[in-house]
Design a protein around this motif. Structure first.
Motif, PDB file in Angstrom:
ATOM      1  N   UNK A 291      64.860  35.788  20.478  1.00  0.00           N
ATOM      2  CA  UNK A 291      64.313  35.136  21.676  1.00  0.00           C
ATOM      3  C   UNK A 291      65.249  35.248  22.872  1.00  0.00           C
ATOM      4  N   UNK A 292      64.663  35.391  24.045  1.00  0.00           N
ATOM      5  CA  UNK A 292      65.399  35.305  25.307  1.00  0.00           C
ATOM      6  C   UNK A 292      65.670  33.830  25.593  1.00  0.00           C
ATOM      7  N   UNK A 293      66.890  33.495  25.980  1.00  0.00           N
ATOM      8  CA  UNK A 293      67.260  32.116  26.291  1.00  0.00           C
ATOM      9  C   UNK A 293      67.349  31.938  27.808  1.00  0.00           C
ATOM     10  N   UNK A 294      66.725  30.894  28.300  1.00  0.00           N
ATOM     11  CA  UNK A 294      66.816  30.561  29.726  1.00  0.00           C
ATOM     12  C   UNK A 294      67.295  29.121  29.858  1.00  0.00           C
ATOM     13  N   UNK A 295      68.278  28.896  30.714  1.00  0.00           N
ATOM     14  CA  UNK A 295      68.809  27.553  30.963  1.00  0.00           C
ATOM     15  C   UNK A 295      68.380  27.106  32.358  1.00  0.00           C
ATOM     16  N   UNK A 296      67.777  25.936  32.438  1.00  0.00           N
ATOM     17  CA  UNK A 296      67.318  25.398  33.712  1.00  0.00           C
ATOM     18  C   UNK A 296      68.182  24.210  34.124  1.00  0.00           C
ATOM     19  N   UNK A 297      68.398  24.077  35.423  1.00  0.00           N
ATOM     20  CA  UNK A 297      69.084  22.888  35.927  1.00  0.00           C
ATOM     21  C   UNK A 297      68.057  21.756  36.002  1.00  0.00           C
ATOM     22  N   UNK A 298      68.363  20.723  36.753  1.00  0.00           N
ATOM     23  CA  UNK A 298      67.448  19.592  36.883  1.00  0.00           C
ATOM     24  C   UNK A 298      67.131  19.336  38.346  1.00  0.00           C
ATOM     25  N   UNK A 299      65.854  19.217  38.700  1.00  0.00           N
ATOM     26  CA  UNK A 299      65.520  18.887  40.091  1.00  0.00           C
ATOM     27  C   UNK A 299      65.886  17.457  40.453  1.00  0.00           C
ATOM     28  N   UNK A 300      66.240  16.654  39.432  1.00  0.00           N
ATOM     29  CA  UNK A 300      66.574  15.245  39.663  1.00  0.00           C
ATOM     30  C   UNK A 300      68.076  15.016  39.846  1.00  0.00           C
ATOM     31  N   UNK A 301      68.906  16.030  39.594  1.00  0.00           N
ATOM     32  CA  UNK A 301      70.359  15.895  39.726  1.00  0.00           C
ATOM     33  C   UNK A 301      70.779  16.577  41.024  1.00  0.00           C
ATOM     34  N   UNK A 302      71.221  15.790  41.994  1.00  0.00           N
ATOM     35  CA  UNK A 302      71.476  16.279  43.341  1.00  0.00           C
ATOM     36  C   UNK A 302      72.969  16.237  43.686  1.00  0.00           C
ATOM     37  N   UNK A 303      73.293  16.771  44.851  1.00  0.00           N
ATOM     38  CA  UNK A 303      74.634  16.646  45.418  1.00  0.00           C
ATOM     39  C   UNK A 303      75.720  17.222  44.538  1.00  0.00           C
ATOM     40  N   UNK A 325      77.133  40.049  22.722  1.00  0.00           N
ATOM     41  CA  UNK A 325      77.041  41.146  23.698  1.00  0.00           C
ATOM     42  C   UNK A 325      75.828  42.051  23.533  1.00  0.00           C
ATOM     43  N   UNK A 326      75.261  42.122  22.323  1.00  0.00           N
ATOM     44  CA  UNK A 326      74.107  42.993  22.105  1.00  0.00           C
ATOM     45  C   UNK A 326      72.775  42.300  22.388  1.00  0.00           C
ATOM     46  N   UNK A 327      72.794  40.982  22.620  1.00  0.00           N
ATOM     47  CA  UNK A 327      71.566  40.238  22.917  1.00  0.00           C
ATOM     48  C   UNK A 327      71.272  40.275  24.416  1.00  0.00           C
ATOM     49  N   UNK A 328      70.043  39.908  24.766  1.00  0.00           N
ATOM     50  CA  UNK A 328      69.707  39.778  26.181  1.00  0.00           C
ATOM     51  C   UNK A 328      70.570  38.688  26.805  1.00  0.00           C
ATOM     52  N   UNK A 329      71.105  38.921  27.991  1.00  0.00           N
ATOM     53  CA  UNK A 329      71.923  37.881  28.635  1.00  0.00           C
ATOM     54  C   UNK A 329      71.124  36.605  28.847  1.00  0.00           C
ATOM     55  N   UNK A 330      71.809  35.488  28.791  1.00  0.00           N
ATOM     56  CA  UNK A 330      71.177  34.195  29.084  1.00  0.00           C
ATOM     57  C   UNK A 330      70.752  34.183  30.547  1.00  0.00           C
ATOM     58  N   UNK A 331      69.531  33.738  30.800  1.00  0.00           N
ATOM     59  CA  UNK A 331      69.021  33.643  32.165  1.00  0.00           C
ATOM     60  C   UNK A 331      69.245  32.232  32.697  1.00  0.00           C
ATOM     61  N   UNK A 332      69.505  32.117  33.983  1.00  0.00           N
ATOM     62  CA  UNK A 332      69.731  30.820  34.626  1.00  0.00           C
ATOM     63  C   UNK A 332      68.720  30.611  35.743  1.00  0.00           C
TER      64      UNK A 332
END
Length: 369
Positions: A291-303, A325-332
């Motif tokens: 699986x491709x991994x994607x990490x999301x921030x939070x729209x509720x955490x500001x500043x 290194x052989x896997x798909x890079x983590x997406x942000x």
């Protein structure tokens, strides 16, 4: 003459047997037992042969003919109420409250006769308790299984669950916390529908990576492999049941929380957060190696907290990419800051639409890779 009458009775008996058989088949076809359904999300069949919808937006589909079908649903004895919601012929309809000791079925009515397709979703979370499906009744009911499309797993907290998003029926700050839940309208299912993908939500209100909203645990890494995200549950989830192409993880909002202001809360520990997050991503990758991994921030955490969260996610990505290194890079993906309009500081249904629109190009690109 006697022989002729005997033959005639035999022929009539044959036809009556045939008619009786057809009648029996028709009656049998009007009931769809829960064990025949093809659910998506974390579910289980209990000892009573009921299908338990456990996680937010756990869902199943069926077709019926005519203008009405019935879904026999309940919650466990002594449990709290829950909510189902449904889609008819591709259009969202409404939420339906499932109260304790409910005996009347959920009626799904169509405006016209003909063949109709229904998708039933659990609107509330695993920690609210399961909703049990006994059977579906209707004319020529049959199971629907989705075509082979990409699957996205959304891991997160109350935001991912669609918690406190929908006060259209029960106003904010009234009744129970889960009375405003609407998993169907959360950003994850919206994105998946827009992209023609399927989805599962594995999310828990108040949960974090190394600490929760107002406690030190159990955190998501500690309960992720449990069927209902309860640390002491004996049931573990069978990860062979699903193969997501993409796993989206949106955690951190609760790690930054100040709690209730009464219980002691230490300052945010970025080192613990990053280390725990790295271990959790490795845990996810162990269950879904492709699986491709994607990490999301939070729209509720500001500043400044928002900047710290984004920098922490970059450190997680760098470490995971170096170790695999052989896997798909983590997406942000880093959300635009948002002032939430739902209940208790959560995004509303309308806010989730904004979030989904923002995420759509990001996920579209990942699914195309």
């Amino acid at each position: 003459m006697k022989l002729r009458n005997t033959l005639l009775l035999a022929v009539l008996g044959f036809f009556c047997f045939g008619c009786s058989s057809l009648k029996s088949d028709a009656a049998e076809n009007s009931v769809l037992p829960a064990t025949t359904l093809k659910p998506y999300g974390r579910t289980m069949v209990n000892d009573a042969q009921q299908l338990e919808l456990i996680t937010s937006a756990a869902h199943f589909g069926y077709t019926f003919e005519g203008t009405e079908s019935q879904v026999f649903a309940s919650v466990p004895d002594g449990g709290t109420h829950g909510y189902l919601q449904y889609e008819l012929d591709g259009k969202y309809q409404k939420r339906v409250k499932i109260a304790p000791n409910a005996t009347a079925p959920v009626l799904v009515k169509a405006p016209t006769a003909g063949k109709h397709t229904v998708w039933i979703y659990k609107a509330t979370e695993a920690h609210t308790g399961p909703i049990r499906i006994e059977k579906v009744v209707g004319e020529n009911v049959s199971v629907v299984q989705k075509p082979d499309v990409p699957l996205i797993e959304f891991i997160g907290n109350s935001i991912t669950s669609g918690a406190a998003a929908d006060p259209s029926e029960v106003p904010c700050n009234t009744a129970e916390y889960h009375d405003q839940h609407n998993a169907y309208m959360a950003y994850g299912p919206r994105v998946a529908r827009a992209l023609g993908a399927d989805f599962v939500l594995n999310s828990v209100s108040g949960i974090g990576v190394y600490r929760n909203w107002n406690s030190d645990g159990p955190t998501m890494p500690q309960v992720y492999e449990k069927l209902d995200f309860q640390k002491d549950t004996p049931h573990r989830w069978n990860f062979d049941k699903v193969t997501p192409q993409l796993v989206s993880i949106a955690l951190g909002t609760n790690d930054f929380s100040l709690g209730d202001g009464i219980k002691e809360r230490l300052p945010f520990d970025s080192t613990r957060f990053v280390n725990n997050y790295i271990e959790f991503v490795q845990q996810v990758k162990a269950n879904y190696p492709q699986a491709q991994i994607a990490l999301l921030s939070s729209p509720m955490v500001h500043g400044q907290n928002g900047a710290t969260l984004e920098n922490s996610l970059k450190r997680v990505k760098e470490t995971i990419d170096r170790r695999y290194p052989s896997d798909k890079p983590v997406a942000l993906y880093f959300f635009q800051p948002m002032q939430a309009n739902g209940c208790t500081g959560h995004p509303s249904v309308e806010d989730h639409a904004v979030m989904a629109k923002e995420l759509e190009p990001f996920f579209r690109k990942l699914l195309a890779q």
